[in-house]
Design an enzyme around this catalytic site. Sequence first.
Site, PDB file in Angstrom:
ATOM      1  N   ASP A  11       0.829  -1.213   0.000  1.00  0.00           N
ATOM      2  CA  ASP A  11       0.000   0.000   0.000  1.00  0.00           C
ATOM      3  C   ASP A  11       0.862   1.260   0.000  1.00  0.00           C
ATOM      4  O   ASP A  11       1.943   1.273   0.585  1.00  0.00           O
ATOM      5  CB  ASP A  11      -0.897  -0.040   1.256  1.00  0.00           C
ATOM      6  CG  ASP A  11      -2.042   0.951   1.162  1.00  0.00           C
ATOM      7  OD1 ASP A  11      -2.278   1.508   0.062  1.00  0.00           O
ATOM      8  OD2 ASP A  11      -2.702   1.174   2.180  1.00  0.00           O
ATOM      9  N   HIS A  28       2.705   3.225  -9.030  1.00  0.00           N
ATOM     10  CA  HIS A  28       2.521   1.783  -9.243  1.00  0.00           C
ATOM     11  C   HIS A  28       3.756   1.178  -9.923  1.00  0.00           C
ATOM     12  O   HIS A  28       4.180   0.072  -9.607  1.00  0.00           O
ATOM     13  CB  HIS A  28       1.268   1.520 -10.076  1.00  0.00           C
ATOM     14  CG  HIS A  28      -0.012   1.908  -9.369  1.00  0.00           C
ATOM     15  ND1 HIS A  28      -0.265   1.545  -8.065  1.00  0.00           N
ATOM     16  CD2 HIS A  28      -1.106   2.617  -9.782  1.00  0.00           C
ATOM     17  CE1 HIS A  28      -1.459   2.015  -7.700  1.00  0.00           C
ATOM     18  NE2 HIS A  28      -1.977   2.671  -8.713  1.00  0.00           N
ATOM     19  N   LEU A 122      11.189 -20.403  -4.578  1.00  0.00           N
ATOM     20  CA  LEU A 122      10.227 -19.497  -3.931  1.00  0.00           C
ATOM     21  C   LEU A 122       8.879 -19.668  -4.613  1.00  0.00           C
ATOM     22  O   LEU A 122       8.811 -19.778  -5.842  1.00  0.00           O
ATOM     23  CB  LEU A 122      10.685 -18.037  -4.082  1.00  0.00           C
ATOM     24  CG  LEU A 122       9.713 -16.991  -3.522  1.00  0.00           C
ATOM     25  CD1 LEU A 122       9.748 -16.976  -1.987  1.00  0.00           C
ATOM     26  CD2 LEU A 122      10.028 -15.583  -4.047  1.00  0.00           C
TER      27      LEU A 122
HETATM   28  C1  FPP Z   1      -1.998   0.332  -3.225  1.00  0.00           C
HETATM   29  O1  FPP Z   1      -1.513   1.625  -3.398  1.00  0.00           O
HETATM   30  C2  FPP Z   1      -1.511  -0.515  -4.275  1.00  0.00           C
HETATM   31  C3  FPP Z   1      -2.297  -1.081  -5.229  1.00  0.00           C
HETATM   32  C4  FPP Z   1      -3.735  -0.862  -5.363  1.00  0.00           C
HETATM   33  C5  FPP Z   1      -1.729  -1.935  -6.226  1.00  0.00           C
HETATM   34  C6  FPP Z   1      -0.449  -2.625  -5.863  1.00  0.00           C
HETATM   35  C7  FPP Z   1       0.231  -2.837  -7.117  1.00  0.00           C
HETATM   36  C8  FPP Z   1       1.553  -2.815  -7.331  1.00  0.00           C
HETATM   37  C9  FPP Z   1       2.600  -2.705  -6.308  1.00  0.00           C
HETATM   38  C10 FPP Z   1       2.049  -2.885  -8.686  1.00  0.00           C
HETATM   39  C11 FPP Z   1       1.376  -3.923  -9.474  1.00  0.00           C
HETATM   40  C12 FPP Z   1       2.024  -5.233  -9.292  1.00  0.00           C
HETATM   41  C13 FPP Z   1       1.823  -6.169 -10.183  1.00  0.00           C
HETATM   42  C14 FPP Z   1       2.442  -7.514 -10.072  1.00  0.00           C
HETATM   43  C15 FPP Z   1       0.957  -5.869 -11.306  1.00  0.00           C
HETATM   44  P1  FPP Z   1      -2.571   2.786  -3.515  1.00  0.00           P
HETATM   45  O2  FPP Z   1      -2.721   3.127  -4.948  1.00  0.00           O
HETATM   46  O3  FPP Z   1      -3.835   2.415  -2.809  1.00  0.00           O
HETATM   47  O4  FPP Z   1      -1.816   3.920  -2.753  1.00  0.00           O
HETATM   48  P2  FPP Z   1      -2.469   5.088  -1.886  1.00  0.00           P
HETATM   49  O5  FPP Z   1      -3.230   4.417  -0.762  1.00  0.00           O
HETATM   50  O6  FPP Z   1      -1.276   5.838  -1.399  1.00  0.00           O
HETATM   51  O7  FPP Z   1      -3.336   5.873  -2.796  1.00  0.00           O
END
Ligand code: FPP
Length: 239
Positions: A11, A28, A122
């Site tokens: 997150d 991302h 893994l």
């Molecule tokens: C949360 O950050 C993250 C996500 C919704 C997506 C997590 C995805 C990745 C790390 C990259 C994708 C990985 C793959 C394998 C495709 P947020 O956007 O909710 O952040 P915020 O809470 O700060 O807005």
Amino acid sequence: MAPAHVAIIMDGNGRWAKARGLPRVMGHRAGVEALRQVVRDAPGLGIEWLTVYAFSSENWARPQGEVADLMGLLKLFIRRDLAELHRNGVRIRIIGERTALAPDIRALLDDAEVLTAGNRSLNLVIAFNYGAREEITRTLRHLATEVAAGRLAPEAIDEALISRSLDTAGMPDPDLVIRTSGEMRLSNFLTWQCAYSELVFLPVLWPDFSKTHLEDALASFAGRERRYGGRPAAREAAS
Ligand code: FPP
């Protein structure tokens, strides 16, 4: 002892990008980079299973452009990294509802699972279009169908059968769940499987997550006493 199964709620990508005046997609992208590094570090730290929450069933509610960015990043991750992951002995498994995904993504996911099925260094489990309530609902609907068809006796439904019927069939439950960005909730992640997991919440935003943070989380885990509803081992021995 190191946790055999670590699950991560990655997150904070959006906040990371915002703090730099960048579009969310850049957060991302940086998040994928952090993921790559964790996958490289995990086996050396004794981790056998690594599950990451990449896209939740609720993420469809985000603006269309961001959903498309996340789908694109998954495709890119599989296409670009699959060869290296395979070379390094990483077995890829996907959990979540696959039928709602575009056919090209489904094909990529299927191929990645088949190609890496024999790998052992893994287990990388990617939760994509995953939501625990959706998973449990889908599983119970399947079991109910089996009962209605006379193939399953209601008395045969126990915890072990439910565990064997979930997307995570055959996987150990997570020992440790890490969530970055300071939020302290599970957000519909592995609700059944995390019944006895230890939780560690770190204030770092996911793109900034490094091996040191992972080591900190493992150290915190090592100091926990897991009782699974029983009594502490020392008191047990004394009484
Ligand atoms: C949360 O950050 C993250 C996500 C919704 C997506 C997590 C995805 C990745 C790390 C990259 C994708 C990985 C793959 C394998 C495709 P947020 O956007 O909710 O952040 P915020 O809470 O700060 O807005």
